[in-house]
Design a protein around this motif. Structure first.
Motif, PDB file in Angstrom:
ATOM      1  N   THR A 112      24.414 -57.625  20.196  1.00  0.00           N
ATOM      2  CA  THR A 112      23.229 -57.548  20.315  1.00  0.00           C
ATOM      3  C   THR A 112      22.985 -56.141  21.374  1.00  0.00           C
ATOM      4  OG1 THR A 112      22.386 -59.116  21.669  1.00  0.00           O
ATOM      5  CG2 THR A 112      22.475 -59.496  19.100  1.00  0.00           C
ATOM      6  N   SER A 113      23.427 -56.049  22.473  1.00  0.00           N
ATOM      7  CA  SER A 113      23.355 -55.200  23.396  1.00  0.00           C
ATOM      8  C   SER A 113      23.974 -53.641  22.829  1.00  0.00           C
ATOM      9  CB  SER A 113      23.566 -55.488  24.730  1.00  0.00           C
ATOM     10  OG  SER A 113      23.130 -56.988  25.007  1.00  0.00           O
ATOM     11  N   MET A 114      25.149 -53.871  22.612  1.00  0.00           N
ATOM     12  CA  MET A 114      25.926 -53.012  21.760  1.00  0.00           C
ATOM     13  C   MET A 114      25.369 -52.108  20.798  1.00  0.00           C
ATOM     14  SD  MET A 114      30.226 -52.346  20.841  1.00  0.00           S
ATOM     15  CE  MET A 114      29.971 -53.683  19.504  1.00  0.00           C
ATOM     16  N   VAL A 115      25.146 -52.569  19.634  1.00  0.00           N
ATOM     17  CA  VAL A 115      24.251 -52.221  18.730  1.00  0.00           C
ATOM     18  C   VAL A 115      22.777 -51.272  19.268  1.00  0.00           C
ATOM     19  CG1 VAL A 115      23.015 -52.741  16.078  1.00  0.00           C
ATOM     20  CG2 VAL A 115      25.095 -53.666  17.051  1.00  0.00           C
ATOM     21  N   THR A 116      21.535 -52.700  19.828  1.00  0.00           N
ATOM     22  CA  THR A 116      20.603 -51.740  20.418  1.00  0.00           C
ATOM     23  C   THR A 116      20.649 -51.208  21.390  1.00  0.00           C
ATOM     24  OG1 THR A 116      19.983 -54.664  20.586  1.00  0.00           O
ATOM     25  CG2 THR A 116      18.479 -52.510  22.099  1.00  0.00           C
ATOM     26  N   GLY A 117      21.783 -50.674  22.392  1.00  0.00           N
ATOM     27  CA  GLY A 117      22.298 -49.226  23.154  1.00  0.00           C
ATOM     28  C   GLY A 117      22.657 -48.039  22.043  1.00  0.00           C
ATOM     29  N   THR A 118      23.709 -48.407  20.711  1.00  0.00           N
ATOM     30  CA  THR A 118      23.072 -46.430  20.164  1.00  0.00           C
ATOM     31  C   THR A 118      21.673 -46.398  19.745  1.00  0.00           C
ATOM     32  OG1 THR A 118      23.171 -47.498  18.038  1.00  0.00           O
ATOM     33  CG2 THR A 118      25.041 -48.346  19.204  1.00  0.00           C
ATOM     34  N   LEU A 119      20.577 -46.733  19.508  1.00  0.00           N
ATOM     35  CA  LEU A 119      19.576 -46.344  19.371  1.00  0.00           C
ATOM     36  C   LEU A 119      18.256 -46.799  20.253  1.00  0.00           C
ATOM     37  CD1 LEU A 119      18.832 -48.927  16.327  1.00  0.00           C
ATOM     38  CD2 LEU A 119      18.921 -47.180  16.204  1.00  0.00           C
ATOM     39  N   VAL A 120      19.067 -45.804  21.722  1.00  0.00           N
ATOM     40  CA  VAL A 120      17.839 -45.630  22.876  1.00  0.00           C
ATOM     41  C   VAL A 120      17.651 -44.456  23.001  1.00  0.00           C
ATOM     42  CG1 VAL A 120      18.600 -45.103  25.490  1.00  0.00           C
ATOM     43  CG2 VAL A 120      19.045 -47.582  24.488  1.00  0.00           C
ATOM     44  N   LYS A 121      18.602 -43.316  22.508  1.00  0.00           N
ATOM     45  CA  LYS A 121      18.446 -42.061  22.183  1.00  0.00           C
ATOM     46  C   LYS A 121      17.599 -41.444  22.249  1.00  0.00           C
ATOM     47  CE  LYS A 121      22.578 -40.617  25.123  1.00  0.00           C
ATOM     48  NZ  LYS A 121      23.786 -39.474  25.224  1.00  0.00           N
ATOM     49  N   ALA A 122      17.062 -42.759  20.629  1.00  0.00           N
ATOM     50  CA  ALA A 122      16.519 -42.528  19.337  1.00  0.00           C
ATOM     51  C   ALA A 122      15.066 -42.114  19.622  1.00  0.00           C
ATOM     52  CB  ALA A 122      16.335 -43.565  17.901  1.00  0.00           C
ATOM     53  N   GLY A 123      14.184 -42.788  20.679  1.00  0.00           N
ATOM     54  CA  GLY A 123      12.873 -42.510  21.407  1.00  0.00           C
ATOM     55  C   GLY A 123      11.606 -44.059  20.819  1.00  0.00           C
ATOM     56  N   TYR A 124      12.978 -45.019  20.763  1.00  0.00           N
ATOM     57  CA  TYR A 124      12.289 -46.016  20.207  1.00  0.00           C
ATOM     58  C   TYR A 124      11.895 -47.138  21.525  1.00  0.00           C
ATOM     59  CZ  TYR A 124      14.235 -47.246  15.986  1.00  0.00           C
ATOM     60  OH  TYR A 124      14.450 -46.682  14.609  1.00  0.00           O
ATOM     61  N   PHE A 125      10.440 -47.522  21.521  1.00  0.00           N
ATOM     62  CA  PHE A 125       9.981 -48.312  22.506  1.00  0.00           C
ATOM     63  C   PHE A 125      10.702 -49.536  22.012  1.00  0.00           C
ATOM     64  CE2 PHE A 125       7.326 -52.030  23.543  1.00  0.00           C
ATOM     65  CZ  PHE A 125       6.678 -51.542  25.368  1.00  0.00           C
ATOM     66  N   MET A 126      11.144 -50.368  24.252  1.00  0.00           N
ATOM     67  CA  MET A 126      12.265 -51.020  24.114  1.00  0.00           C
ATOM     68  C   MET A 126      12.058 -51.834  25.389  1.00  0.00           C
ATOM     69  SD  MET A 126      16.249 -49.923  23.668  1.00  0.00           S
ATOM     70  CE  MET A 126      16.603 -49.051  21.721  1.00  0.00           C
ATOM     71  N   GLY A 127      10.290 -51.671  25.304  1.00  0.00           N
ATOM     72  CA  GLY A 127       9.696 -52.191  26.099  1.00  0.00           C
ATOM     73  C   GLY A 127       9.565 -51.753  27.924  1.00  0.00           C
ATOM     74  N   ASP A 128       9.220 -52.083  29.041  1.00  0.00           N
ATOM     75  CA  ASP A 128       8.487 -51.730  29.433  1.00  0.00           C
ATOM     76  C   ASP A 128       9.653 -51.770  31.032  1.00  0.00           C
ATOM     77  OD1 ASP A 128       6.511 -49.646  28.898  1.00  0.00           O
ATOM     78  OD2 ASP A 128       5.101 -52.047  28.977  1.00  0.00           O
ATOM     79  N   ASP A 129       9.684 -53.089  31.356  1.00  0.00           N
ATOM     80  CA  ASP A 129      11.271 -53.885  32.070  1.00  0.00           C
ATOM     81  C   ASP A 129      12.006 -54.367  31.404  1.00  0.00           C
ATOM     82  OD1 ASP A 129      11.623 -54.394  34.382  1.00  0.00           O
ATOM     83  OD2 ASP A 129       9.895 -55.994  34.669  1.00  0.00           O
ATOM     84  N   LEU A 130      12.832 -53.511  31.620  1.00  0.00           N
ATOM     85  CA  LEU A 130      14.348 -53.254  31.106  1.00  0.00           C
ATOM     86  C   LEU A 130      14.744 -54.680  32.107  1.00  0.00           C
ATOM     87  CD1 LEU A 130      15.406 -50.682  28.289  1.00  0.00           C
ATOM     88  CD2 LEU A 130      14.485 -52.578  28.035  1.00  0.00           C
ATOM     89  N   TRP A 131      15.856 -55.569  31.615  1.00  0.00           N
ATOM     90  CA  TRP A 131      16.859 -55.641  33.018  1.00  0.00           C
ATOM     91  C   TRP A 131      18.277 -54.902  33.384  1.00  0.00           C
ATOM     92  CZ3 TRP A 131      15.402 -60.460  35.116  1.00  0.00           C
ATOM     93  CH2 TRP A 131      15.037 -61.782  34.606  1.00  0.00           C
ATOM     94  N   LYS A 132      18.310 -54.950  34.319  1.00  0.00           N
ATOM     95  CA  LYS A 132      19.485 -53.545  34.783  1.00  0.00           C
ATOM     96  C   LYS A 132      20.246 -54.492  34.442  1.00  0.00           C
ATOM     97  CE  LYS A 132      16.670 -52.688  39.130  1.00  0.00           C
ATOM     98  NZ  LYS A 132      17.628 -52.390  40.480  1.00  0.00           N
ATOM     99  N   ALA A 133      21.976 -53.943  34.369  1.00  0.00           N
ATOM    100  CA  ALA A 133      22.722 -53.741  33.940  1.00  0.00           C
ATOM    101  C   ALA A 133      23.383 -55.210  34.526  1.00  0.00           C
ATOM    102  CB  ALA A 133      23.641 -52.328  33.703  1.00  0.00           C
TER     103      ALA A 133
END
Length: 268
Positions: A14-35
């Motif tokens: 799920t993280s890999m798939v979500t990562g492909t959308l990071v640059k698309a401009g989506y709001f994913m949350g204000d406080d993401l867990w660190k890698a």
């Protein structure tokens, strides 16, 4: 550009798939867990969203048996680490398919506030259980269910539970056997297939391996109607692989998921 909910068992891609959308401009949350080592490119999970889902699941999970401090030194470590997940461990919960997810006015307000931040792409394995509590507040939202075979996923869960301090230490850790990991995998996808998917909405089922191909990512791009970063997936990061035998129910669910994803696993 559709709003997106990404769900599926932890350690399934799920993280890999979500990562492909990071640059698309989506709001994913204000406080993401660190890698960290388990996900060196990031988890793309927000602490508040995790917290909401944790609170939604808490009433459905039996409390741990408290062991007095005076007795802990007398017990082997294996007895100190309990079976029931506590806070920040409830992605490892086993929730019966017939369970209802209660929601308070306070949590409903928090969900409304988050889903007002459009366009959003929200990811959390716990959505596999808690989606019914969120669904009334979702607008123009599509659902991406990510999965991989139960044997590899369960082994990856075991590896995560043995390598992360809050999951492995003797006082707050959780005891996870391969059988329990397979049960978690099975129940999460049972909820998706038997409760969430039949209630409607637009769904894309995506095997881990499909996310590593241009064809699979193109399919995702068309589905969410947003640009996908084709360079994000890194096949070399996948460290856990297994072809061990799994229970019949897990195998049946996996075959159904593969059919919905139009994916043929020749090795399973």
């Amino acid at each position: 550009m559709k709003n997106v909910i990404i769900l599926g068992s932890g350690r399934s891609g799920t993280s890999m798939v979500t990562g492909t959308l990071v640059k698309a401009g989506y709001f994913m949350g204000d406080d993401l867990w660190k890698a960290r080592e388990a996900n060196p490119k990031g988890f793309f999970e927000d602490r508040e969203i995790n917290s909401i889902n944790e609170e939604l699941l808490a009433p459905l999970i039996p409390p741990r048996i408290r062991i007095p401090a005076s007795h802990r030194l007398k017990l082997p470590i294996k007895h100190l680490r309990q079976h029931q997940p506590i806070r920040q461990q409830r992605w490892l919960a086993c929730i019966p398919v017939n369970a209802s997810i209660p929601i308070s006015v306070d949590l409903a307000g928090k969900i409304q506030k988050i889903t007002a931040r459009e366009p959003y792409c929200l990811k959390d394995p716990r959505f596999s259980y808690t989606l019914p509590a969120w669904k009334p507040y979702l607008k123009d939202t599509v659902f991406v269910c990510v999965f991989r075979d139960p044997a590899s996923t369960s082994n990856s869960i075991l590896k995560e539970c043995s390598g992360v301090w809050h999951l492995s230490n003797s006082s707050t850790g959780i005891r996870i056997s391969r059988r329990r990991a397979l049960q978690i995998w099975t129940l999460m996808y049972q909820h998706i297939l038997e409760k969430h998917y039949p209630t409607g909405g637009k769904w894309l089922f995506m095997h881990y391996n499909q996310a590593l191909t241009s064809e699979g990512l193109s399919r995702l791009e068309s589905f969410v109607q947003a640009p996908v970063d084709y360079s994000f997936p890194n096949p070399s990061i996948r460290r856990t692989f297994s072809r061990e035998q799994v229970p019949k129910k897990a195998n049946q669910i996996y075959q159904e998921l593969c059919k919905l994803a139009e994916y043929e696993d020749l090795d399973f």
